[in-house]
Design a protein around this motif. Structure first.
Motif, PDB file in Angstrom:
ATOM      1  N   UNK A  53       0.845  -1.199   0.000  1.00  0.00           N
ATOM      2  CA  UNK A  53       0.000   0.000   0.000  1.00  0.00           C
ATOM      3  C   UNK A  53       0.878   1.246   0.000  1.00  0.00           C
ATOM      4  N   UNK A  54       2.025   1.159   0.631  1.00  0.00           N
ATOM      5  CA  UNK A  54       2.937   2.294   0.722  1.00  0.00           C
ATOM      6  C   UNK A  54       3.510   2.750  -0.601  1.00  0.00           C
ATOM      7  N   UNK A  55       3.450   1.902  -1.638  1.00  0.00           N
ATOM      8  CA  UNK A  55       4.005   2.337  -2.920  1.00  0.00           C
ATOM      9  C   UNK A  55       3.239   3.539  -3.462  1.00  0.00           C
ATOM     10  N   UNK A  56       1.999   3.729  -3.006  1.00  0.00           N
ATOM     11  CA  UNK A  56       1.223   4.872  -3.468  1.00  0.00           C
ATOM     12  C   UNK A  56       1.860   6.187  -3.027  1.00  0.00           C
ATOM     13  N   UNK A  57       2.670   6.149  -1.978  1.00  0.00           N
ATOM     14  CA  UNK A  57       3.381   7.351  -1.542  1.00  0.00           C
ATOM     15  C   UNK A  57       4.345   7.831  -2.624  1.00  0.00           C
ATOM     16  N   UNK A  58       4.844   6.912  -3.440  1.00  0.00           N
ATOM     17  CA  UNK A  58       5.758   7.305  -4.517  1.00  0.00           C
ATOM     18  C   UNK A  58       5.044   8.110  -5.592  1.00  0.00           C
ATOM     19  N   UNK A  59       3.725   8.136  -5.549  1.00  0.00           N
ATOM     20  CA  UNK A  59       2.949   8.917  -6.507  1.00  0.00           C
ATOM     21  C   UNK A  59       2.549  10.276  -5.933  1.00  0.00           C
ATOM     22  N   UNK A  60       3.171  10.631  -4.818  1.00  0.00           N
ATOM     23  CA  UNK A  60       2.938  11.946  -4.245  1.00  0.00           C
ATOM     24  C   UNK A  60       1.922  11.981  -3.120  1.00  0.00           C
ATOM     25  N   UNK A  61       1.402  10.846  -2.728  1.00  0.00           N
ATOM     26  CA  UNK A  61       0.467  10.823  -1.601  1.00  0.00           C
ATOM     27  C   UNK A  61       1.242  10.742  -0.290  1.00  0.00           C
ATOM     28  N   UNK A  62       0.840  11.525   0.663  1.00  0.00           N
ATOM     29  CA  UNK A  62       1.434  11.476   1.987  1.00  0.00           C
ATOM     30  C   UNK A  62       0.514  10.649   2.879  1.00  0.00           C
ATOM     31  N   UNK A 105      -3.865  12.652 -14.026  1.00  0.00           N
ATOM     32  CA  UNK A 105      -2.447  12.996 -14.137  1.00  0.00           C
ATOM     33  C   UNK A 105      -1.610  11.724 -14.222  1.00  0.00           C
ATOM     34  N   UNK A 106      -0.497  11.807 -14.942  1.00  0.00           N
ATOM     35  CA  UNK A 106       0.359  10.642 -15.159  1.00  0.00           C
ATOM     36  C   UNK A 106       1.613  10.693 -14.298  1.00  0.00           C
ATOM     37  N   UNK A 107       2.093   9.502 -13.960  1.00  0.00           N
ATOM     38  CA  UNK A 107       3.304   9.324 -13.168  1.00  0.00           C
ATOM     39  C   UNK A 107       4.071   8.134 -13.758  1.00  0.00           C
ATOM     40  N   UNK A 108       5.350   8.070 -13.431  1.00  0.00           N
ATOM     41  CA  UNK A 108       6.153   6.906 -13.801  1.00  0.00           C
ATOM     42  C   UNK A 108       5.919   5.802 -12.768  1.00  0.00           C
ATOM     43  N   UNK A 113       4.411   4.949 -17.981  1.00  0.00           N
ATOM     44  CA  UNK A 113       3.585   6.106 -17.674  1.00  0.00           C
ATOM     45  C   UNK A 113       2.175   5.618 -17.328  1.00  0.00           C
ATOM     46  N   UNK A 114       1.751   5.861 -16.086  1.00  0.00           N
ATOM     47  CA  UNK A 114       0.415   5.448 -15.634  1.00  0.00           C
ATOM     48  C   UNK A 114      -0.336   6.665 -15.116  1.00  0.00           C
ATOM     49  N   UNK A 115      -1.615   6.720 -15.428  1.00  0.00           N
ATOM     50  CA  UNK A 115      -2.449   7.743 -14.808  1.00  0.00           C
ATOM     51  C   UNK A 115      -2.744   7.315 -13.372  1.00  0.00           C
ATOM     52  N   UNK A 116      -2.923   8.294 -12.497  1.00  0.00           N
ATOM     53  CA  UNK A 116      -3.182   7.989 -11.090  1.00  0.00           C
ATOM     54  C   UNK A 116      -4.408   7.096 -10.919  1.00  0.00           C
ATOM     55  N   UNK A 117      -5.428   7.319 -11.714  1.00  0.00           N
ATOM     56  CA  UNK A 117      -6.626   6.475 -11.638  1.00  0.00           C
ATOM     57  C   UNK A 117      -6.320   5.032 -11.991  1.00  0.00           C
ATOM     58  N   UNK A 118      -5.368   4.813 -12.895  1.00  0.00           N
ATOM     59  CA  UNK A 118      -4.946   3.449 -13.244  1.00  0.00           C
ATOM     60  C   UNK A 118      -4.122   2.839 -12.116  1.00  0.00           C
ATOM     61  N   UNK A 119      -3.313   3.647 -11.443  1.00  0.00           N
ATOM     62  CA  UNK A 119      -2.540   3.142 -10.308  1.00  0.00           C
ATOM     63  C   UNK A 119      -3.461   2.699  -9.178  1.00  0.00           C
ATOM     64  N   UNK A 120      -4.520   3.445  -8.949  1.00  0.00           N
ATOM     65  CA  UNK A 120      -5.483   3.040  -7.925  1.00  0.00           C
ATOM     66  C   UNK A 120      -6.171   1.732  -8.313  1.00  0.00           C
ATOM     67  N   UNK A 121      -6.498   1.593  -9.579  1.00  0.00           N
ATOM     68  CA  UNK A 121      -7.126   0.343 -10.057  1.00  0.00           C
ATOM     69  C   UNK A 121      -6.153  -0.822  -9.869  1.00  0.00           C
ATOM     70  N   UNK A 122      -4.895  -0.608 -10.219  1.00  0.00           N
ATOM     71  CA  UNK A 122      -3.881  -1.642 -10.033  1.00  0.00           C
ATOM     72  C   UNK A 122      -3.780  -2.031  -8.558  1.00  0.00           C
TER      73      UNK A 122
END
Length: 165
Positions: A53-62, A105-108, A113-122
Motif C-alpha cells: 500500500x505504501x508504494x502509493x506514496x511514490x505517486x505523491x500521496x502522503x 495525471x500521469x506518473x512513472x 507512464x500510468x495515470x493515477x486512476x490506473x494506479x489506484x485500479x492496479x
C-alpha cells in the motif's frame, strides 16, 4: 481506471473490508504455510499486501499510518492491524490529497507512464490477486476462509445447502 474519486473510495472500502476479514482469519502458525519450499509463505504474502500500500506514496500521496518495519511481524494479529491502518491511511490520503482531476495525471510506475486512476485500479487488483493466493494457502493450513465474494464451503453447510464441488 478510475476517473472519479468516489468510484475508487467505494470500491476500496469494500475490498479492504474483505481483505481485513481474510487477515483476521490468519493464525500465527498459519503464517508459515508455504506456497512451496522455495517461495513465499502465507505470512510473507499477507505482509506484502500491507507494505505494498505504501508504494502509493511514490505517486505523491502522503500517508501517515504505514508500517515502519521491513520485516513482517511474527503475529497474525499485528499483520491484520497493520493492514487496517494502512488501508485507512490510503483511503484518507486519496480523499484529502487528490481530486477527480488528479486521477488523470500521469506518473512513472515500474518504468511506464500510468495515470493515477490506473494506479489506484492496479492497487485494488493487486490486492485481489494476492488475497486469492492467500485463501488457497489458508485452506492448506487448515483455516476456514471467510466469505469473499460469496459463501464459503462452511457457509453453504450452515445454511443447510449442499456445497458446490
Amino acid at each position: 481506471m478510475y476517473t472519479k474519486l468516489e468510484q475508487f473510495l467505494t470500491e476500496w472500502k469494500q475490498e479492504a473490508q474483505i481483505t481485513e476479514a481474510v487477515m483476521r482469519a490468519l493464525t500465527d502458525d498459519s503464517l508459515l504455510q508455504p506456497i512451496r519450499e522455495d517461495r513465499r509463505s502465507l505470512g510473507t504474502l499477507a505482509w506484502h499486501l500491507v507494505s505494498s500500500i505504501g508504494y502509493m506514496a511514490s505517486l505523491g500521496l502522503s500517508m501517515d499510518d504505514l508500517p515502519d518495519q521491513k520485516e513482517r511481524p511474527a503475529s497474525a494479529v499485528e499483520i491484520a492491524e497493520a493492514y487496517s491502518r494502512s488501508a485507512r491511511s490510503l483511503e484518507r490520503a486519496v480523499q484529502e490529497q487528490w481530486s477527480d482531476e488528479t486521477l488523470g495525471q500521469s506518473q512513472q510506475v515500474m518504468g511506464e507512464e500510468w495515470q493515477n486512476g490506473a494506479s489506484l485500479r492496479f492497487t485494488i487488483m493487486h490486492q485481489a490477486h494476492h488475497r486469492g493466493q492467500m485463501t488457497v494457502l489458508m485452506r492448506q493450513a487448515g483455516l476456514v476462509v471467510p466469505e469473499v465474494y460469496g459463501p464459503n464451503y462452511e457457509s453453504w453447510i450452515e445454511k443447510g445447502m449442499v456445497p458446490l464441488d
